[in-house]
Enzyme design. Structure first.
Site, mmCIF file in Angstrom:
data_model
loop_
_atom_site.group_PDB
_atom_site.id
_atom_site.type_symbol
_atom_site.label_atom_id
_atom_site.label_comp_id
_atom_site.label_asym_id
_atom_site.label_seq_id
_atom_site.Cartn_x
_atom_site.Cartn_y
_atom_site.Cartn_z
ATOM 1 C CB SER A 45 31.614 43.097 44.172
ATOM 2 O OG SER A 45 33.005 43.078 44.422
ATOM 3 N N GLY A 219 36.036 42.461 43.108
ATOM 4 C CA GLY A 219 35.529 43.144 41.925
ATOM 5 C C GLY A 219 34.367 42.384 41.310
ATOM 6 N N GLY A 221 31.800 40.693 38.185
ATOM 7 C CA GLY A 221 31.818 40.000 36.905
ATOM 8 C C GLY A 221 32.614 38.716 36.858
ATOM 9 C CB CYS A 246 36.323 38.591 46.256
ATOM 10 S SG CYS A 246 34.621 38.302 45.728
ATOM 11 C CG LEU A 247 37.692 39.580 40.056
ATOM 12 C CD1 LEU A 247 36.886 38.529 39.309
ATOM 13 C CD2 LEU A 247 37.427 40.965 39.468
ATOM 14 C CD GLN A 250 35.942 34.676 41.384
ATOM 15 O OE1 GLN A 250 35.787 35.335 40.352
ATOM 16 N NE2 GLN A 250 35.026 34.661 42.347
ATOM 17 C CG ASN A 288 29.104 40.668 46.407
ATOM 18 O OD1 ASN A 288 28.397 40.021 45.637
ATOM 19 N ND2 ASN A 288 29.337 41.963 46.239
ATOM 20 N N GLY A 290 29.703 35.566 42.359
ATOM 21 C CA GLY A 290 28.864 34.722 41.522
ATOM 22 C C GLY A 290 29.650 33.666 40.767
ATOM 23 C CE1 TYR A 291 31.261 33.508 35.756
ATOM 24 C CE2 TYR A 291 30.614 35.484 36.950
ATOM 25 C CZ TYR A 291 30.587 34.706 35.806
ATOM 26 O OH TYR A 291 29.876 35.146 34.708
ATOM 27 C CG HIS A 331 34.563 40.325 50.860
ATOM 28 N ND1 HIS A 331 35.130 41.346 50.122
ATOM 29 C CD2 HIS A 331 33.788 39.635 49.994
ATOM 30 C CE1 HIS A 331 34.709 41.274 48.872
ATOM 31 N NE2 HIS A 331 33.896 40.239 48.775
ATOM 32 C CD GLU A 333 36.953 43.137 52.579
ATOM 33 O OE1 GLU A 333 36.073 43.268 51.706
ATOM 34 O OE2 GLU A 333 37.680 42.130 52.664
#
Length: 366
Positions: A45, A219, A221, A246-247, A250, A288, A290-291, A331, A333
């Site tokens: 990530s 992941g 971005g 996480c990603l 989203q 972790n 940023g979005y 996360h 995990e």
């Protein structure tokens, strides 16, 4: 050897090179964890990012063979206040400097990381470049302001071909958007028969594998840069239970009609408190990203908020109102960080068993 870190706002930080001797650039972000630098380095990530560790010392327990979250790190650079040249730990196999040299990752030490972190918190995440001392900082800053961040991070870190991780339990398709190995370890530890597939695998291809459940990984971005995954989720939703991290969280929100937005400086660390709305339980989590999911955009969708961040009230968990699917922004995990939320994998297993039995899964949703 001296190098300078130049930010797009013109700020300059001078430091000393360690690790791989190279110039690099990318998005400068900070992580607040006191430990876990090995997992941070190998977390996909962080693809194409320059990571600042706010804890002043890195490398004091060395590098070992067990704590990697990927085989080939995608981080662009590591920026620290100080490194330990003589690590002390019974598992230590090499120094941080030796590992960065082996993986060709530039490092910069001797930086005033407190001042750098304050700049990012005040102005938001910025692009930056590690350059030689003879370049013109004004020119570099001007170039950084006009450059666009890359949009192919997920493509860069995702597996290129499907591969199995056999087990005798539930069959789970794990979609790799930049998967940490910790997610795979948790599924394998529960006996799952896992098939890891690339980020652009279609819904039809996933269903051909006859999964009992689908796992969406973390992941790097902007989730809107992965439209293939959004379309895949629209096709899979309702057919099998889904758990996203996480990603993956989203992307699930986007597939269900919600929206995401870039955060000022994101959440990166292993000490973020999250509240589960149904129980009031507080978990300390590893994060972790940023979005985040825009909470206002959830109105009119079939999604409910299940968790919120106590620091800024951002959305940390979602569930579908009628279908077997839930996601979290953090996360469970860990790796690194606390394992307070590890039981979410057990909830996913229970959801799969209920769905296989033909019952309504609402009772095991979060």
């Amino acid at each position: 050897m001296k190098r300078q870190l130049i930010l797009e706002d013109g700020s300059v930080f001078e430091g000393e090179v360690f690790g791989h001797l190279a110039q690099t650039k990318g998005e400068v972000v900070f992580n607040t964890g006191m430990t876990g630098y090995q997992e941070i380095l190998s977390d996909p990530s962080y693809c194409m990012q320059l990571v600042v560790l706010t804890y002043p010392l890195a490398g004091n327990y060395g590098i070992n063979r067990d704590d990697f979250e990927s085989i080939n790190p995608a981080i662009s650079a590591l920026i620290v206040k100080e490194t330990a040249d003589m690590p002390s730990n019974w598992r230590n196999e090499m120094t941080l400097d030796e590992y960065l040299k082996m993986k060709k990752i530039p490092g910069l030490k001797g930086i005033d990381t407190r001042r750098l972190t304050r700049a990012i918190r005040q102005h938001g995440t910025m692009k930056g470049a590690i350059c030689s001392m003879d370049v013109n900082p004004v020119e570099v800053a001007s170039e950084l302001r006009t450059e666009q961040l890359p949009k192919d991070q997920v493509k860069t870190v995702s597996t290129k071909n499907p591969y199995p991780s056999p087990g005798r339990g539930n069959r789970v398709v794990l979609v790799d958007f930049g998967m940490k190995h910790g997610i795979l370890r948790e599924l394998n530890g529960r006996g799952c028969d896992v098939t890891v597939v690339p980020y652009n695998t279609t819904a039809e291809e996933i269903m051909q594998l006859k999964p009992d459940g689908v796992m969406l990984s973390n992941g790097p971005g902007d989730p809107k840069d992965v439209p293939e995954a959004i379309e895949m989720l629209k096709g899979v939703l309702g057919l099998v239970p889904i758990f996203g991290i996480c990603l993956g969280h989203q992307l699930f929100a986007l597939a269900c009609g919600a929206d995401t937005e870039k955060m000022p400086f994101g959440h990166r660390g292993s000490n973020h408190p999250v509240k589960e709305l149904a129980t009031g339980r507080i978990s300390i989590t590893s994060q972790n990203h940023g979005y985040s999911v825009n909470p206002d955009s959830l109105e009119g969708t079939e999604l409910d908020i299940t968790h919120i961040a106590l620091n800024d009230r951002s959305v940390e968990g979602l569930r579908h109102k009628s279908l077997p699917a839930f996601t979290v922004q953090y996360h469970p995990e860990a790796s690194p960080g606390p394992e307070d939320a590890n039981g979410l994998f057990d909830r996913f297993m229970k959801m799969i068993e209920v769905h296989k039995g033909g019952a309504v899964c609402q009772s095991v949703m979060i």
